[in-house]
Design a protein around this motif. Structure first.
Motif, PDB file in Angstrom:
ATOM      1  N   ALA A 120       0.416  -1.056   0.206  1.00 52.57           N
ATOM      2  CA  ALA A 120       0.025  -0.519  -0.160  1.00 52.57           C
ATOM      3  C   ALA A 120       0.591   1.640   0.167  1.00 52.57           C
ATOM      4  O   ALA A 120       0.525   2.482  -0.701  1.00 52.57           O
ATOM      5  CB  ALA A 120      -0.882   0.360   0.932  1.00 52.57           C
ATOM      6  N   PRO A 121       1.637   1.241   0.794  1.00 53.84           N
ATOM      7  CA  PRO A 121       2.819   3.109   1.035  1.00 53.84           C
ATOM      8  C   PRO A 121       3.056   2.825  -0.402  1.00 53.84           C
ATOM      9  O   PRO A 121       3.571   3.560  -1.190  1.00 53.84           O
ATOM     10  CB  PRO A 121       3.980   2.318   2.264  1.00 53.84           C
ATOM     11  N   ASP A 122       4.054   1.935  -1.112  1.00 51.64           N
ATOM     12  CA  ASP A 122       4.399   2.002  -2.195  1.00 51.64           C
ATOM     13  C   ASP A 122       3.304   2.764  -3.376  1.00 51.64           C
ATOM     14  O   ASP A 122       3.274   3.191  -4.256  1.00 51.64           O
ATOM     15  CB  ASP A 122       5.095   0.550  -3.131  1.00 51.64           C
ATOM     16  N   CYS A 123       2.065   1.880  -3.511  1.00 47.90           N
ATOM     17  CA  CYS A 123       1.066   2.029  -4.806  1.00 47.90           C
ATOM     18  C   CYS A 123       1.046   3.987  -3.935  1.00 47.90           C
ATOM     19  O   CYS A 123       0.589   4.499  -4.967  1.00 47.90           O
ATOM     20  CB  CYS A 123       0.135   1.729  -3.667  1.00 47.90           C
ATOM     21  N   LEU A 124       0.739   4.446  -3.136  1.00 42.95           N
ATOM     22  CA  LEU A 124      -0.126   5.513  -2.601  1.00 42.95           C
ATOM     23  C   LEU A 124       1.612   6.374  -2.840  1.00 42.95           C
ATOM     24  O   LEU A 124       0.662   7.843  -3.439  1.00 42.95           O
ATOM     25  CB  LEU A 124      -0.436   6.083  -0.758  1.00 42.95           C
ATOM     26  N   ALA A 125       2.545   5.616  -2.983  1.00 44.65           N
ATOM     27  CA  ALA A 125       3.761   6.870  -2.964  1.00 44.65           C
ATOM     28  C   ALA A 125       3.837   7.267  -4.732  1.00 44.65           C
ATOM     29  O   ALA A 125       3.753   8.740  -5.072  1.00 44.65           O
ATOM     30  CB  ALA A 125       4.841   6.651  -2.544  1.00 44.65           C
ATOM     31  N   THR A 126       3.589   6.695  -5.609  1.00 38.76           N
ATOM     32  CA  THR A 126       3.394   6.236  -7.002  1.00 38.76           C
ATOM     33  C   THR A 126       2.422   6.946  -6.773  1.00 38.76           C
ATOM     34  O   THR A 126       2.505   7.315  -8.239  1.00 38.76           O
ATOM     35  CB  THR A 126       3.526   4.761  -7.328  1.00 38.76           C
ATOM     36  N   ARG A 132      14.409   7.275 -12.616  1.00 39.19           N
ATOM     37  CA  ARG A 132      14.362   6.225 -12.370  1.00 39.19           C
ATOM     38  C   ARG A 132      14.692   5.697 -11.465  1.00 39.19           C
ATOM     39  O   ARG A 132      14.450   4.488 -11.254  1.00 39.19           O
ATOM     40  CB  ARG A 132      16.409   6.370 -12.408  1.00 39.19           C
ATOM     41  N   LYS A 133      13.656   6.589 -10.582  1.00 40.44           N
ATOM     42  CA  LYS A 133      13.018   5.966  -9.281  1.00 40.44           C
ATOM     43  C   LYS A 133      12.001   5.665  -9.022  1.00 40.44           C
ATOM     44  O   LYS A 133      10.944   4.681  -8.533  1.00 40.44           O
ATOM     45  CB  LYS A 133      13.403   6.670  -8.007  1.00 40.44           C
ATOM     46  N   ILE A 134      10.972   6.297 -10.931  1.00 39.96           N
ATOM     47  CA  ILE A 134      10.122   5.697 -10.614  1.00 39.96           C
ATOM     48  C   ILE A 134       9.548   3.811 -10.475  1.00 39.96           C
ATOM     49  O   ILE A 134       9.788   3.648 -11.840  1.00 39.96           O
ATOM     50  CB  ILE A 134       9.112   6.518 -11.779  1.00 39.96           C
ATOM     51  N   GLY A 135       8.537   3.639 -10.369  1.00 40.76           N
ATOM     52  CA  GLY A 135       8.088   2.426 -10.012  1.00 40.76           C
ATOM     53  C   GLY A 135       8.824   0.248  -9.820  1.00 40.76           C
ATOM     54  O   GLY A 135       8.467   0.064  -9.404  1.00 40.76           O
ATOM     55  N   LEU A 136       9.926   1.543  -8.474  1.00 44.07           N
ATOM     56  CA  LEU A 136      10.481   0.306  -7.948  1.00 44.07           C
ATOM     57  C   LEU A 136      10.112   0.235  -6.918  1.00 44.07           C
ATOM     58  O   LEU A 136      10.544  -1.026  -6.763  1.00 44.07           O
ATOM     59  CB  LEU A 136      12.180   1.132  -7.762  1.00 44.07           C
TER      60      LEU A 136
END
Length: 140
Positions: free
Chosen positions: A106-112, A121-125
């Motif tokens: 969830a945190p990765d989803c909301l941060a993205t 380059r960090k997008i989607g990591l």
């Protein structure tokens, strides 16, 4: 084994439309979100749209939201979702390889969701599962 399979890309004239498809077999506990990214050779990846698997809340890059629509069909439950990205009308600058990706975090989803439209380059990591991509070429 999680698999994502994109389809629907192709060569289209400016002003046309495409619907990209992503069939996802995800773990029984499902994904928290699915997203579409795109990348042009020589440039970093960009997130364009994201949808939460439960509830279907949608997020877009601000400058694309008038032309891009993300949707999903999870009528088969948490496994074998299908996520779509419709682009209408298409512009030459939309030419790119488009990837769908899934995250169970969830945190990765909301941060993205907060950085859609940013090329970095960090997008989607934070997304663990990726498809092989489908090419979109828009002729001017």
């Amino acid at each position: 084994q999680v698999q994502l399979l994109e389809s629907g890309g192709g060569s289209v004239q400016t002003g046309g439309s495409l619907r990209l498809n992503c069939v996802a077999s995800v773990p029984p506990y499902g994904s928290y979100c699915m997203a579409w990214f795109r990348q042009v050779p020589g440039k970093e990846r960009e997130g364009v749209a994201l949808i939460l698997s439960v509830g279907g809340v949608r997020y877009y890059a601000d400058y694309l939201k008038d032309r891009f629509t993300i949707s999903q069909d999870n009528s088969k439950g948490a496994v074998n979702n299908t996520v779509y990205l419709e682009i209408d009308p298409l512009k030459p600058e939309d030419s790119a390889m488009y990837y769908c990706a899934a995250s169970t975090n969830a945190p990765d989803c909301l941060a993205t969701a907060k950085v859609l439209g940013v090329t970095d380059r960090k997008i989607g990591l934070g997304f663990r599962y990726w498809g092989q991509g489908t090419q979109v070429t828009v002729d001017s």
